[in-house]
Structure formats: structure tokens, C-alpha cells
Design a protein around this motif. Structure first.
Motif, PDB file in Angstrom:
ATOM      1  N   UNK A   1      47.085  43.462  26.328  1.00  0.00           N
ATOM      2  CA  UNK A   1      46.158  44.468  25.805  1.00  0.00           C
ATOM      3  C   UNK A   1      44.743  43.898  25.706  1.00  0.00           C
ATOM      4  N   UNK A   2      44.640  42.699  25.147  1.00  0.00           N
ATOM      5  CA  UNK A   2      43.310  42.124  24.925  1.00  0.00           C
ATOM      6  C   UNK A   2      42.604  41.830  26.247  1.00  0.00           C
ATOM      7  N   UNK A   3      43.341  41.280  27.206  1.00  0.00           N
ATOM      8  CA  UNK A   3      42.675  40.934  28.463  1.00  0.00           C
ATOM      9  C   UNK A   3      42.213  42.196  29.190  1.00  0.00           C
ATOM     10  N   UNK A   4      42.967  43.280  29.034  1.00  0.00           N
ATOM     11  CA  UNK A   4      42.544  44.546  29.652  1.00  0.00           C
ATOM     12  C   UNK A   4      41.343  45.147  28.934  1.00  0.00           C
ATOM     13  N   UNK A   5      41.415  45.188  27.620  1.00  0.00           N
ATOM     14  CA  UNK A   5      40.312  45.760  26.843  1.00  0.00           C
ATOM     15  C   UNK A   5      39.031  44.950  27.039  1.00  0.00           C
ATOM     16  N   UNK A   6      39.185  43.640  27.151  1.00  0.00           N
ATOM     17  CA  UNK A   6      38.013  42.781  27.319  1.00  0.00           C
ATOM     18  C   UNK A   6      37.260  43.164  28.585  1.00  0.00           C
ATOM     19  N   UNK A   7      37.987  43.380  29.660  1.00  0.00           N
ATOM     20  CA  UNK A   7      37.347  43.766  30.916  1.00  0.00           C
ATOM     21  C   UNK A   7      36.713  45.150  30.776  1.00  0.00           C
ATOM     22  N   UNK A   8      37.471  46.085  30.241  1.00  0.00           N
ATOM     23  CA  UNK A   8      36.973  47.454  30.142  1.00  0.00           C
ATOM     24  C   UNK A   8      35.688  47.517  29.310  1.00  0.00           C
ATOM     25  N   UNK A   9      35.651  46.786  28.218  1.00  0.00           N
ATOM     26  CA  UNK A   9      34.480  46.849  27.342  1.00  0.00           C
ATOM     27  C   UNK A   9      33.267  46.124  27.934  1.00  0.00           C
ATOM     28  N   UNK A  10      33.500  45.289  28.941  1.00  0.00           N
ATOM     29  CA  UNK A  10      32.381  44.660  29.627  1.00  0.00           C
ATOM     30  C   UNK A  10      31.798  45.581  30.705  1.00  0.00           C
ATOM     31  N   UNK A  11      32.509  46.636  31.055  1.00  0.00           N
ATOM     32  CA  UNK A  11      32.013  47.495  32.126  1.00  0.00           C
ATOM     33  C   UNK A  11      32.020  46.766  33.459  1.00  0.00           C
ATOM     34  N   UNK A  12      31.099  47.158  34.358  1.00  0.00           N
ATOM     35  CA  UNK A  12      31.082  46.651  35.739  1.00  0.00           C
ATOM     36  C   UNK A  12      31.046  45.137  35.819  1.00  0.00           C
ATOM     37  N   UNK A  13      30.268  44.541  34.936  1.00  0.00           N
ATOM     38  CA  UNK A  13      30.134  43.088  35.032  1.00  0.00           C
ATOM     39  C   UNK A  13      31.466  42.386  34.748  1.00  0.00           C
ATOM     40  N   UNK A  14      32.336  43.095  34.008  1.00  0.00           N
ATOM     41  CA  UNK A  14      33.645  42.533  33.664  1.00  0.00           C
ATOM     42  C   UNK A  14      34.541  42.300  34.868  1.00  0.00           C
ATOM     43  N   UNK A  15      34.299  43.066  35.948  1.00  0.00           N
ATOM     44  CA  UNK A  15      35.148  42.873  37.131  1.00  0.00           C
ATOM     45  C   UNK A  15      34.471  42.013  38.191  1.00  0.00           C
ATOM     46  N   UNK A  16      33.397  41.332  37.793  1.00  0.00           N
ATOM     47  CA  UNK A  16      32.774  40.404  38.740  1.00  0.00           C
ATOM     48  C   UNK A  16      33.202  38.975  38.422  1.00  0.00           C
ATOM     49  N   UNK A  17      33.064  38.147  39.447  1.00  0.00           N
ATOM     50  CA  UNK A  17      33.387  36.727  39.270  1.00  0.00           C
ATOM     51  C   UNK A  17      32.214  35.985  38.610  1.00  0.00           C
ATOM     52  N   UNK A  18      31.103  36.684  38.375  1.00  0.00           N
ATOM     53  CA  UNK A  18      29.927  36.027  37.780  1.00  0.00           C
ATOM     54  C   UNK A  18      30.148  35.685  36.316  1.00  0.00           C
ATOM     55  N   UNK A  19      30.976  36.466  35.641  1.00  0.00           N
ATOM     56  CA  UNK A  19      31.233  36.173  34.228  1.00  0.00           C
ATOM     57  C   UNK A  19      32.655  35.627  34.088  1.00  0.00           C
ATOM     58  N   UNK A  20      32.904  35.027  32.936  1.00  0.00           N
ATOM     59  CA  UNK A  20      34.181  34.322  32.759  1.00  0.00           C
ATOM     60  C   UNK A  20      35.330  35.208  32.281  1.00  0.00           C
ATOM     61  N   UNK A  21      35.020  36.444  31.863  1.00  0.00           N
ATOM     62  CA  UNK A  21      36.036  37.212  31.150  1.00  0.00           C
ATOM     63  C   UNK A  21      37.271  37.474  32.026  1.00  0.00           C
ATOM     64  N   UNK A  22      37.037  37.604  33.339  1.00  0.00           N
ATOM     65  CA  UNK A  22      38.152  37.839  34.257  1.00  0.00           C
ATOM     66  C   UNK A  22      39.138  36.676  34.324  1.00  0.00           C
ATOM     67  N   UNK A  23      38.654  35.479  34.005  1.00  0.00           N
ATOM     68  CA  UNK A  23      39.553  34.316  34.017  1.00  0.00           C
ATOM     69  C   UNK A  23      40.707  34.513  33.032  1.00  0.00           C
ATOM     70  N   UNK A  24      40.375  35.128  31.913  1.00  0.00           N
ATOM     71  CA  UNK A  24      41.426  35.327  30.892  1.00  0.00           C
ATOM     72  C   UNK A  24      42.484  36.301  31.394  1.00  0.00           C
ATOM     73  N   UNK A  25      42.018  37.355  32.088  1.00  0.00           N
ATOM     74  CA  UNK A  25      42.969  38.321  32.642  1.00  0.00           C
ATOM     75  C   UNK A  25      43.915  37.628  33.626  1.00  0.00           C
ATOM     76  N   UNK A  26      43.342  36.787  34.466  1.00  0.00           N
ATOM     77  CA  UNK A  26      44.144  36.185  35.534  1.00  0.00           C
ATOM     78  C   UNK A  26      45.092  35.118  34.996  1.00  0.00           C
ATOM     79  N   UNK A  27      44.647  34.364  34.014  1.00  0.00           N
ATOM     80  CA  UNK A  27      45.561  33.414  33.382  1.00  0.00           C
ATOM     81  C   UNK A  27      46.625  34.194  32.592  1.00  0.00           C
ATOM     82  N   UNK A  28      46.198  35.299  31.961  1.00  0.00           N
ATOM     83  CA  UNK A  28      47.108  36.083  31.120  1.00  0.00           C
ATOM     84  C   UNK A  28      48.349  36.502  31.899  1.00  0.00           C
TER      85      UNK A  28
END
Ligand SMILES: Cc1cc2nc3c(=O)[nH]c(=O)nc-3n(C[C@H](O)[C@H](O)[C@H](O)COP(=O)(O)OP(=O)(O)OC[C@H]3O[C@@H](n4cnc5c(N)ncnc54)[C@H](O)[C@@H]3O)c2cc1C
Lengths: 372, 397
Positions: A322-349
Motif C-alpha cells: 500500500x505504502x509503495x503504491x501511495x508514495x508513487x501516486x502522491x508524487x504524480x508524474x515525477x514518481x514514475x521517473x527514474x530521476x527520483x528515488x521513490x520508485x526504488x522502494x516500489x521495486x524493492x517492495x
């Protein structure tokens, strides 16, 4: 026992946080990945050893600190925040635990100090299918003279690319047994794959691999019993790492929605986001409780250890998803880019949720334990 | 030093356990099923069973009705550690509270923090002894979630306040002896700054109540009317116009109570109920979706209980628990609502019965209906999430 950390445990956690933020912040994870998926940074691993983290769960009579799993759990939690890659899970959480639980004194006396020194690395070779199913082991061992001959195929072996030895789970005479196997042995073929979390996982085939009989971990005690405890402890250790990731992804997302503006105001002021954030906060409070209870249950040899292990991995799997999904969603477009780190959590998750059984697997175990 | 304390606590646990085993009647170790199972005290107090009376009197004599208040206020003077042990030992047996009271869980803490010494000595012992049944006069027809918008007026008439207005959803107002109220004492300032906290004897002339019937069929709460009610000035608690501070403090205690903090009753496991009622086929519940729902529910219920324990253990001062009261309230009541929903589902036909018959007390459907109020009373779930977002996570407004 109060459900809190002791002063020593708190100090250890703080030291870990400081060390990791200095020596292995999340940017290091990116560097390792970009350096051809390097599996870990040997300098950082040396630091782990110097800090004593590889010795926390090793009994004093083998030269360890006998500090307990609650301590190791704090380190794992902190590595979940920085996504620090290291052999801590494969070599210490899983392999050193396997050897510690063994009743083969010679193996223990030789290998526990080796593992603690960080110089010898090991991996647990258990999985054989695409899903975690520890009760069906097709790899087999058979005794021939003073050796065992092992045949079979293993998958999803964590960090086997670096490991000097493998702890192989194989069936023996209708039961299960564990063997310490030199990974350079004749007949072993290791194929390393890179997974979504940039981690290395291996498929290993064993073709008439000869293992000295004295390398069997379970002599008098049941191999099944050791395996059960390794898996309980392993699930709890992974839950700790997941707790760290949950908190880091959540906090980074809170920082972001306090800064980012749309419609002329901070997006964190919108109730649509606030309620979801507040709900996550509550779920994280639950995650903290079950991981701590589970860790304490290892250290006090609580009779309900297994139940707490299932609860921990089930709950953390759910909340990390839930958290890794919400984290991406709340970041908007930048959340699905490799420029920020938040996606790392989703992928490790997604990988760590799956390792040693996902939420559904552990819920199933709970239902069975409770007889429904 | 530390070892002696630990030994003392160890002894206290053993003594407590033995005393409870000996003195808590078996029927007081069963979860509350209907409202008559709860003893509320008050001027017109009636025990509904012999055991209820024994249990209350034993605990009163032992000074364990409110074990953690100071002795001069009628409490038992237990340290937080001792009180924790007592709660755990009561929970081990599943002991009911000997006295159900908004005086203990809500008004008491507010008086202890904000009242004069004279007021404390006056009101607190009567709460402990169950002599006065208190109710809560916060909500009004146009002030629910927006509680600070309340309008019931208290005018300064020299030697007394004159109260006019009405309250609504006042739980047990028809049985209660006294009411603690939020009243408007200044209309010329921002709404939060003109509220005062006042205590009113409900037998005063001009106070009247009208019960409201709930969807559960019961009427445990009322509209309460105040028509030129004269209240002595000495009944004001704390500073005039600073009642909002007290109101919020009291709510943190109310929310912990509703969320289950300090609870000692043993809830029957949903999975056991399901096994009893539905049976198993090849060792499993037949309805695999229900099985999953139950497993998930029990996971959360177990872990929520551990979380109460963790936060109580971490927090000797009670400060953190107060900050987290919205978490307890939100999560605890959402879980309870899910529990009742599952019970309706598990119960099938039998759970839907409304008018009791010789075999079935029709309790499941009624408790289900009552549970719907859990996520509303004491501040709705949405309001708790607002508070967590603003106060705990510091999200912008
Ligand atoms: C069983 C029960 C017992 C009670 N006992 C007492 C008592 O003893 N004494 C007493 O004083 N009161 C009591 N109450 C009243 C209770 O505190 C109120 O009902 C509650 O605060 C909600 O107010 P309301 O009913 O006016 O709903 P409203 O405030 O009108 O809310 C309606 C809906 O709007 C939502 N909403 C409102 N504002 C916001 C917002 N800012 N953001 C998002 N959503 C919002 C709410 O969450 C809710 O879903 C009791 C209530 C119940 C159900």
C-alpha cells in the motif's frame, strides 16, 4: 517484557542510522545499480563487520556478541530506509541462523566465526518453484560412503553470486536435511539473474554434487525443525527491512506533499491526500508493534514465535504494498521517473514481499494454525 | 535499586493475580453482552445481579475502582507500572470493569488537570464510589464535528450563570445525575476562544431530557434542554473562556477509551465463532472468501492490541498516548465495525433476527446496528484522520 526497545537497542539503532546515512545513503543504491548491478559495496560491508553487526546474533562462546535478534532487526530496519545492499540477509540473517540452530558442533565452531568476520559469505538454497513452498522439496540427498550426493535445482537463491558456500535444503530418507556445500564443488552450475530490485538471485543446479557427510547441519535434531525456525526468523528479519522501507517511503512522500504546490496551494492541504496519509500513519504504527513483538519472541524463545512471524510478514507485506503504491501516486508524474528515488522502494517492495512468502501465504499459515 | 523494584513488581503481579482469582466472580469475567451487564452507579443505582454487586464492592474496598488516582481522591495510588500490571492481570481473566463511568475515563482526567483542589476533592471521590452518574454535554444540533461552533449560552448573572440552549446525542442523559457541558461565554471572539467548561446538576430546575431512539432499537441517548438554568459560579472548571483547552484534553481520553486502551474484556476470536457456527470441511471453512476476510481481520485485531501495549509501555507519562488518541479511536472503532459486520455475515439467518424468541436473544443484529455509532461518537473517523494529518503529520491547511 515491555514491548519497547532497551536503551542499548536504541543506541544501536541510532548508530546504524548514522552510519548508513553517511556511508550508504540511498544515492549509493543508485550508484551500485548503475555500476552494472553491483551486488554490494565491500567497504560498507567491512563497516558492518567493524560495527559488530555481523556478530549480534552469534553466541558468545563462538566469539559473538549474543546481543540478540532484536538488535539485528534494528540494523535491518535501517537498511530498509537507505536500501543498502549487503550480504546481511543471505549470510547473517539466514545462513548464520541456520548454522547457529544446527547441532553440528564442528561446523558451528568453524563457520560462525568465519561468517561473523564477513570474509566468508553464504546463501540459503531452498526455493525450487516460482512460489514460496518450503514443504515441497524435490532436491534430494543420498548417503554414499562418507559423502552425501546432492541432485536437484534451486531458484531464487539470494546473493549466491558472491557466496563461498551454500546451505542446501534437500530431502533425505523421507525427511528434510540441510547441508553446507562449497559453491565451487564439482557438479554445481550457478546462473545469476538481476531482479526488479537490482538484486542478484541465482538459479543453481546440482548434478551429483559430493558433500562430505560431516557437513550435514542436523545430526540429532530434525532438519524440518531447523528449517521452520530459519524461515520464521528470516520472515521476521525481512519484515524489519520492510518496516524501514515503509517509513522511508512514507516520510519522503510527506516531505514532498508539504512542498509541491498545485492550484496555488500545497497539495498536502487536500483532504483527499490527507486522509490517505493519516491512514498510512496508522498502519505503520501497527507495523512497528508486530515487528518488535516478533523480534522479542525470537530472543525470549516465545512459544508463539511462529504465529508472530506469520503476522509480521503478512502485515508488512500488505502495508509495504500500500505504502509503495501511495508514495508513487502522491508524487504524480515525477514518481514514475527514474530521476527520483521513490520508485526504488516500489521495486524493492515487490521482491521483498515475495521472498519467504507473501501476505497470502502467511495468512494461509495463520488460518491453518488457528484451525480454520 | 532497579532489581528491588523489579522484585516488588513481580510480587505485586502475583498478589494481584491471586486476589483477582479469588474475588472476581465468574460471571464478571464474561464479556458484556447487554446493557444490563454494565453497572453505572448513580443516585438511583441498581445492581442487576448479585455478582455485579459483589464485584463492585470488592473492588471499591480494594480501592481499585480507579486504581491509578491518588488516594486522597479515592483512588488506589498505584504507580503507572503497577496499574499496567493490574490492567494486564484483569485482561488475563477478562474481568469486566466494576463501574462503567464517563466520570472515570473522561471527566476525571480533565478535573485532575484543570480543576481547583476544592473541586477535585468534591467531585472525584463521588465518581470513584459510583455515587454520581456523569454524562457529556458537548454536541449540539448545529455543532457536531464542528464542535467549537456550539451555541448553548451561559450568561454571567453576578452570583450565578444562567444557561439556555440545548445539547443533543447526550448518552445516558435520562439516567445521569450531573452533566459536564461546554457553553458559550463570549460571542465576540473567534469561536474557540469563547467557550467554557461547566458542571451542572441535572436535578436543577429547567433541565429536561428527551430520549432519542437509535437504529438498534435502544434509547441510550437524548436531547437535553436547558431553560433558564441557574448554575453556581463555583461550578466553572478552569479559566473562563478557556474551556476549549479542557474540551480537547478530555476528548483525547474519551478517544483512547473508545479505541480500547485500558480495556480488559476478552473478545471471543472471530475464527472460533465461525468454526462453531459454520463448521469445517476438510479442516477449512467452506466459504474461502470469508476465511480470507477473517484471517485479515484477526491479523489486524491482534496487531492493534499489540500496538496498544507498545504505546502504553513506551509512554509512562501518558503524553504520547494522548497525541495518538485519534489513532486509537480511528483504528479501534473501524476494527470493531468490521467485527460486527463479520458477525452478521457468519451468523446467517440467525443473526438477522430482530424480535427475540425463545431460542435467540436477537443480540447480533442489535449490536451490529449499535456498532455503526462507533465510528461517529467521540468524533467521526474522518475527523480523527483530519487530526492525525494536521497534528501528527503536520500537513498544511
Ligand atoms: C452513539 C453515540 C453516542 C454519542 N454520545 C454523545 C455524548 O454523550 N455527548 C455528546 O456531546 N455527543 C455525543 N455524540 C455525538 C457525536 O460526538 C457526534 O455525533 C459526532 O461528533 C458527529 O457530529 P454529527 O453527528 O453532527 O455529524 P456531522 O458533523 O454532521 O458529520 C456528518 C458527516 O460529515 C463528515 N464531516 C464533517 N466535518 C468534516 C470535515 N471537516 N472533514 C471531513 N468530513 C467531515 C463526518 O465525518 C460525517 O461523516 C454521540 C454520538 C453517537 C453516535
Amino acid at each position: 517484557m515491555p514491548l519497547t526497545l532497551t536503551e542499548e537497542q536504541k543506541m544501536l539503532k541510532e548508530a546504524a542510522s548514522e552510519f548508513l546515512l553517511t556511508n550508504s545513503p540511498i544515492e549509493s543504491f543508485r550508484e551500485l545499480r548503475d555500476n552494472n548491478y553491483q551486488s554490494y559495496d565491500p567497504k560498507v560491508w567491512e563497516g558492518f563487520v567493524e560495527m559488530g553487526w555481523t556478530a549480534l546474533t552469534i553466541p558468545e562462546n563462538y566469539g559473538g556478541l549474543d546481543f540478540g535478534y532484536t538488535g539485528l532487526g534494528q540494523i535491518l530496519e535501517e537498511t530498509g530506509k537507505t536500501l543498502t545492499k549487503s550480504p546481511l540477509i543471505s549470510s547473517i540473517l539466514l545462513s548464520a541462523t541456520a548454522i547457529r540452530l544446527s547441532d553440528n558442533e564442528t561446523l558451528k565452531a568453524k563457520w560462525l566465526p568465519e561468517l561473523m568476520s564477513g570474509k566468508t559469505l553464504m546463501s540459503l538454497a531452498l526455493d525450487e518453484k516460482s512460489f514460496f513452498d518450503p514443504n515441497s522439496v524435490e532436491s534430494s540427498a543420498s548417503l554414499s560412503g562418507d559423502s552425501f550426493i546432492i541432485n536437484g535445482k534451486k531458484r531464487m537463491v539470494i546473493d549466491a553470486c558472491d557466496s563461498d558456500y551454500l546451505i542446501v535444503v534437500a530431502s533425505l530418507d523421507e525427511s528434510i536435511s540441510l547441508f553446507l556445500v562449497d559453491s565451487k564443488s564439482k557438479g554445481i552450475d550457478i546462473k545469476n539473474d538481476v531482479f526488479m530490485d537490482a538484486g542478484s538471485y541465482s538459479s543453481i543446479s546440482f548434478n551429483n554434487v559430493k558433500v562430505p557427510a560431516k557437513n550435514q547441519l542436523d545430526i540429532e535434531i530434525e532438519g524440518k525443525a531447523i528449517l521452520k525456525s530459519i524461515l520464521d526468523i528470516g520472515a521476521i528479519g525481512l519484515s524489519c527491512e520492510m518496516l524501514g522501507s515503509v517509513q522511508a517511503a512514507f516520510n519522503q512522500t510527506m516531505d514532498y506533499i508539504k512542498e509541491r504546490e498545485q492550484f496555488g496551494t500545497k497539495i498536502g492541504s487536500y483532504q483527499g491526500l490527507q486522509h490517505r496519509a493519516a491512514h498510512l500513519f496508522c498502519e505503520i504504527e501497527l507495523c512497528k508493534s508486530i515487528t518488535l513483538k516478533a523480534l522479542q519472541s525470537i530472543d525470549d524463545e516465545n512459544e508463539n514465535l511462529s504465529q508472530y512471524a506469520h503476522l509480521a510478514k503478512a502485515k508488512l507485506g500488505e502495508v509495504l504494498k500500500l505504502t509503495s503504491n501511495e508514495a508513487i501516486q502522491m508524487h504524480g508524474g515525477i514518481g514514475v521517473t527514474d530521476d527520483v528515488n521513490i520508485g526504488f522502494y516500489l521495486k524493492r517492495a515487490r521482491v521483498v514481499q515475495h521472498l519467504l512468502g507473501d501476505t497470502n501465504y502467511h495468512l494461509e499459515c495463520i488460518a491453518k494454525q488457528k484451525g480454520y | 535499586m532497579e532489581t528491588t523494584t523489579k522484585v516488588d513488581l513481580g510480587n505485586f503481579r502475583l498478589e494481584t493475580r491471586a486476589w483477582l482469582e479469588e474475588n472476581c466472580p465468574m460471571s464478571a469475567r464474561e464479556p458484556v453482552k447487554r446493557s444490563s451487564d454494565m453497572y453505572w452507579g448513580g443516585r438511583n443505582a441498581k445492581f442487576t445481579s448479585k455478582d455485579q454487586k459483589i464485584w463492585f464492592e470488592k473492588m471499591l474496598e480494594k480501592k481499585w475502582i480507579v486504581p491509578y488516582w491518588e488516594k486522597k481522591y479515592g483512588g488506589g495510588g498505584l504507580s503507572p507500572e503497577e496499574n499496567n500490571i493490574l490492567t494486564q492481570e484483569m485482561a488475563r481473566l477478562g474481568c469486566r470493569k466494576p463501574l462503567f463511568s464517563f466520570g472515570i475515563a473522561m471527566l476525571g482526567p480533565a478535573l485532575l488537570k484543570f480543576a481547583s483542589e476544592e473541586q477535585k476533592l468534591n467531585y472525584l471521590p463521588e465518581i470513584v464510589e459510583g455515587k454520581i452518574w456523569w454524562c457529556q454535554g458537548y454536541s449540539e444540533p448545529s455543532a457536531g464535528s464542528d464542535l467549537a461552533g456550539l451555541q448553548m449560552k451561559a450568561e454571567d448573572k453576578g452570583d450565578h450563570y444562567l444557561i439556555n440552549g440545548s445539547k443533543v446525542w447526550t448518552s445516558y442523559a435520562d439516567n445521569a445525575d450531573w452533566i459536564f457541558c461546554l457553553v458559550r461565554t463570549n460571542t465576540d471572539v473567534p469561536k474557540h476562544n469563547g467557550i467554557s467548561f461547566i458542571l451542572i446538576d441535572m436535578s436543577t430546575q429547567g433541565v429536561s431530557v428527551r430520549p432519542i431512539k437509535l437504529i438498534s432499537g435502544k434509547s441510550p441517548f437524548c436531547e437535553t434542554f436547558f431553560d433558564n438554568v441557574k448554575v453556581p459560579k463555583s461550578n466553572l472548571v478552569g479559566t473562563l473562556n478557556d474551556g476549549w483547552t479542557i474540551a480537547k484534553y478530555l476528548l483525547t481520553h474519551e478517544r483512547q477509551m473508545i479505541g480500547g486502551v485500558g480495556g480488559t474484556e476478552i473478545k471471543k476470536e472471530i475464527s472460533k465463532i465461525a468454526i462453531d457456527q459454520l463448521g469445517l470441511s476438510s479442516g477449512q471453512l467452506n466459504d474461502s472468501f470469508l476465511r480470507t476476510q477473517i484471517a485479515k481481520f484477526e491479523m489486524d485485531e491482534n496487531i492493534f492490541e499489540l500496538t496498544i501495549q507498545r504505546i502504553v509501555d513506551e509512554d509512562k507519562s501518558g503524553k504520547q498516548a494522548a497525541a495518538l488518541s485519534s489513532f486509537f479511536k480511528y483504528y479501534g472503532t473501524e476494527l470493531n465495525v468490521k467485527r460486527e459486520e463479520l458477525l452478521i455475515q457468519i451468523g446467517g439467518n440467525d443473526a438477522l433476527l430482530w424480535v427475540p424468541n425463545e431460542n435467540n436473544d436477537a443480540n447480533v443484529a442489535r449490536k451490529f446496528c449499535r456498532s455503526k455509532g462507533n465510528t461517529i461518537e467521540g468524533g467521526t473517523s474522518e475527523i480523527q484522520l483530519n487530526i492525525i494529518a494536521k497534528r501528527v503529520l503536520n500537513l498544511p491547511s
